[in-house]
Design a protein around this motif. Structure first.
Motif, short mmCIF file in Angstrom:
data_model
loop_
_atom_site.label_atom_id
_atom_site.label_comp_id
_atom_site.label_asym_id
_atom_site.label_seq_id
_atom_site.Cartn_x
_atom_site.Cartn_y
_atom_site.Cartn_z
N VAL A 144 0.84 -1.20 0.00
CA VAL A 144 0.00 0.00 0.00
C VAL A 144 0.88 1.25 0.00
O VAL A 144 1.79 1.37 0.83
CB VAL A 144 -0.94 0.02 1.22
CG1 VAL A 144 -1.72 1.33 1.28
CG2 VAL A 144 -1.90 -1.17 1.14
N ALA A 146 -0.60 4.59 -0.16
CA ALA A 146 -1.30 5.65 0.58
C ALA A 146 -2.77 5.29 0.69
O ALA A 146 -3.27 4.39 0.01
CB ALA A 146 -1.13 6.99 -0.13
N VAL A 147 -3.46 6.00 1.56
CA VAL A 147 -4.91 5.91 1.65
C VAL A 147 -5.50 7.17 1.04
O VAL A 147 -5.19 8.28 1.49
CB VAL A 147 -5.39 5.75 3.11
CG1 VAL A 147 -6.91 5.71 3.16
CG2 VAL A 147 -4.80 4.51 3.75
N GLN A 161 -4.63 12.40 0.11
CA GLN A 161 -3.91 11.15 0.31
C GLN A 161 -3.21 11.18 1.65
O GLN A 161 -2.48 12.13 1.95
CB GLN A 161 -2.90 10.89 -0.81
CG GLN A 161 -3.51 10.28 -2.05
CD GLN A 161 -2.48 9.64 -2.96
OE1 GLN A 161 -1.28 9.83 -2.79
NE2 GLN A 161 -2.95 8.89 -3.94
N GLN A 163 -0.38 9.60 3.70
CA GLN A 163 0.84 8.86 3.45
C GLN A 163 1.44 8.39 4.77
O GLN A 163 1.04 8.82 5.84
CB GLN A 163 1.83 9.74 2.68
CG GLN A 163 1.26 10.25 1.36
CD GLN A 163 2.13 11.31 0.71
OE1 GLN A 163 2.73 12.12 1.40
NE2 GLN A 163 2.20 11.29 -0.62
N ASN A 165 3.37 4.61 6.29
CA ASN A 165 2.93 3.24 6.54
C ASN A 165 2.24 3.08 7.88
O ASN A 165 1.32 2.27 8.02
CB ASN A 165 4.14 2.31 6.47
CG ASN A 165 4.76 2.28 5.08
OD1 ASN A 165 4.05 2.33 4.08
ND2 ASN A 165 6.08 2.21 5.02
N ASN A 168 -1.35 4.17 7.40
CA ASN A 168 -2.06 3.19 6.57
C ASN A 168 -2.47 1.98 7.40
O ASN A 168 -3.60 1.50 7.33
CB ASN A 168 -1.18 2.74 5.41
CG ASN A 168 -0.83 3.87 4.45
OD1 ASN A 168 -1.49 4.90 4.43
ND2 ASN A 168 0.22 3.68 3.67
N TYR A 172 -6.37 0.89 8.51
CA TYR A 172 -6.87 -0.42 8.11
C TYR A 172 -7.31 -1.23 9.33
O TYR A 172 -8.34 -1.92 9.31
CB TYR A 172 -5.80 -1.16 7.33
CG TYR A 172 -6.26 -2.50 6.79
CD1 TYR A 172 -7.20 -2.56 5.77
CD2 TYR A 172 -5.77 -3.69 7.32
CE1 TYR A 172 -7.63 -3.78 5.26
CE2 TYR A 172 -6.18 -4.92 6.83
CZ TYR A 172 -7.11 -4.96 5.80
OH TYR A 172 -7.54 -6.17 5.32
N TYR A 207 -12.59 5.70 1.56
CA TYR A 207 -11.18 5.47 1.85
C TYR A 207 -10.67 4.36 0.94
O TYR A 207 -11.07 3.20 1.08
CB TYR A 207 -10.98 5.09 3.32
CG TYR A 207 -11.51 6.10 4.30
CD1 TYR A 207 -10.66 6.97 4.98
CD2 TYR A 207 -12.89 6.19 4.57
CE1 TYR A 207 -11.15 7.90 5.89
CE2 TYR A 207 -13.37 7.12 5.47
CZ TYR A 207 -12.51 7.97 6.13
OH TYR A 207 -13.00 8.89 7.02
N PHE A 209 -7.42 2.23 -0.32
CA PHE A 209 -6.03 1.85 -0.08
C PHE A 209 -5.38 1.63 -1.44
O PHE A 209 -5.75 0.71 -2.17
CB PHE A 209 -5.97 0.60 0.80
CG PHE A 209 -6.40 0.85 2.22
CD1 PHE A 209 -5.45 1.03 3.22
CD2 PHE A 209 -7.75 0.93 2.55
CE1 PHE A 209 -5.84 1.28 4.53
CE2 PHE A 209 -8.14 1.18 3.86
CZ PHE A 209 -7.18 1.37 4.85
#
Length: 282
Positions: A144, A146-147, A161, A163, A165, A168, A172, A207, A209
């Motif tokens: 992934v 970005a979201v 976006q 950014q 990790n 993200n 999630y 949203y 991913f």
């Protein structure tokens, strides 16, 4: 004249050498993003020191203060350290730090390289910039990037976006762990308020991913019940729903989970991890 010049030169040398060892500043980049902080990182004894909040928010570590000691936990790794002490306990084993954590302006400064590497991150230093790369979120064997978050208002909308990790993974986790019971899709749902049908839902946001190829791997949409109707007409309708768009399934969701998402978004924004792609709000 030479004596006067020599005296001035000596005074300048003494002034420079008497400056604190942490006077120099560095830039911190985590997953390619320059981190915004309310207290600048400092270099002390050739080690980059950062406010504890940089670690807790952007590397996903939880923080617990007890008896003037602070414990940082990330997955299965735990670090306990104390201000003005170079002794650190890492998963029960004692080690020594090259530089002591210290308090300054009510903030605890800690060595970012030691902590980041302990948490499994890759750390590099070049041209006064400390670069930290964390493990990415992987979904369906795809990393992934970005979201992508989108929301609409009465006139226009915004696409952003998120950014990093850490953000993200945290987003999630909130979506997956807070999906409630499976429910039927609402009869009426859209980006807009439906003023004619009780039990209608409007979309709070979507949203996605995204992969490094800018393709959607997974999408979640959040919906809120339109409450502009008498209570008796809304009986039995849940207030918040989540739509797993990829699987095309609907679930119950909670206000608390929605609040957690909003807090993550605010933290990511404040730390510089949100990039606006489009803004058409009038």
């Amino acid at each position: 004249m030479k004596k006067v010049f020599s005296g001035i030169f000596l005074a300048m040398i003494l002034m420079l050498t008497s400056l604190p060892a942490y006077a120099a500043h560095s830039t911190i980049k985590i997953d390619g993003v320059v981190v915004t902080t309310d207290a600048a990182p400092e270099v002390k004894n050739n080690r980059t020191m950062v406010p504890l909040r940089v670690i807790s928010e952007n590397l996903g570590a939880t923080v617990n203060w007890t008896d003037s000691k602070v414990t940082l936990t990330n997955n299965k790794m735990q670090i306990t350290l104390k201000p003005n002490s170079n002794t650190v306990i890492k998963n029960g084993k004692t080690e020594l730090l090259d530089v002591k954590p210290y308090l300054k302006n009510n903030r605890l400064f800690v060595p970012i390289r030691f902590i980041a590497e302990t948490f499994g991150c890759q750390v590099n230093y070049q041209n006064s910039t400390v670069t930290v790369d964390t493990e990415p979120l992987v979904m369906n064997n795809v990393k992934v990037k970005a979201v992508q978050y989108e929301y609409h208002m009465t006139m226009g909308g915004v696409i952003q976006q998120i950014q990093g990790n850490t953000y993200n993974k945290a987003l999630y986790k909130v979506f997956v762990e807070n999906k409630g019971n499976l429910v039927d899709a609402p009869a009426n749902y859209s980006w807009q308020y439906d003023i004619d049908n009780p039990g209608s839902y409007y979309k709070l946001g979507q949203y996605k991913f995204m992969s490094h190829e800018n393709k959607s791997i997974q999408q979640f949409d959040l919906y809120s019940l339109n409450t502009a109707f008498p209570d008796e007409e809304l009986k039995g309708y849940p207030e918040i729903l989540i739509h797993d768009v990829t699987a095309d399934k609907w679930y119950l969701f909670t206000d608390k989970a929605l609040e957690s998402i909003n807090q993550l978004m605010n933290t990511a924004t404040n730390n510089g991890f949100v990039k606006v792609l489009s803004n058409t709000v009038v």
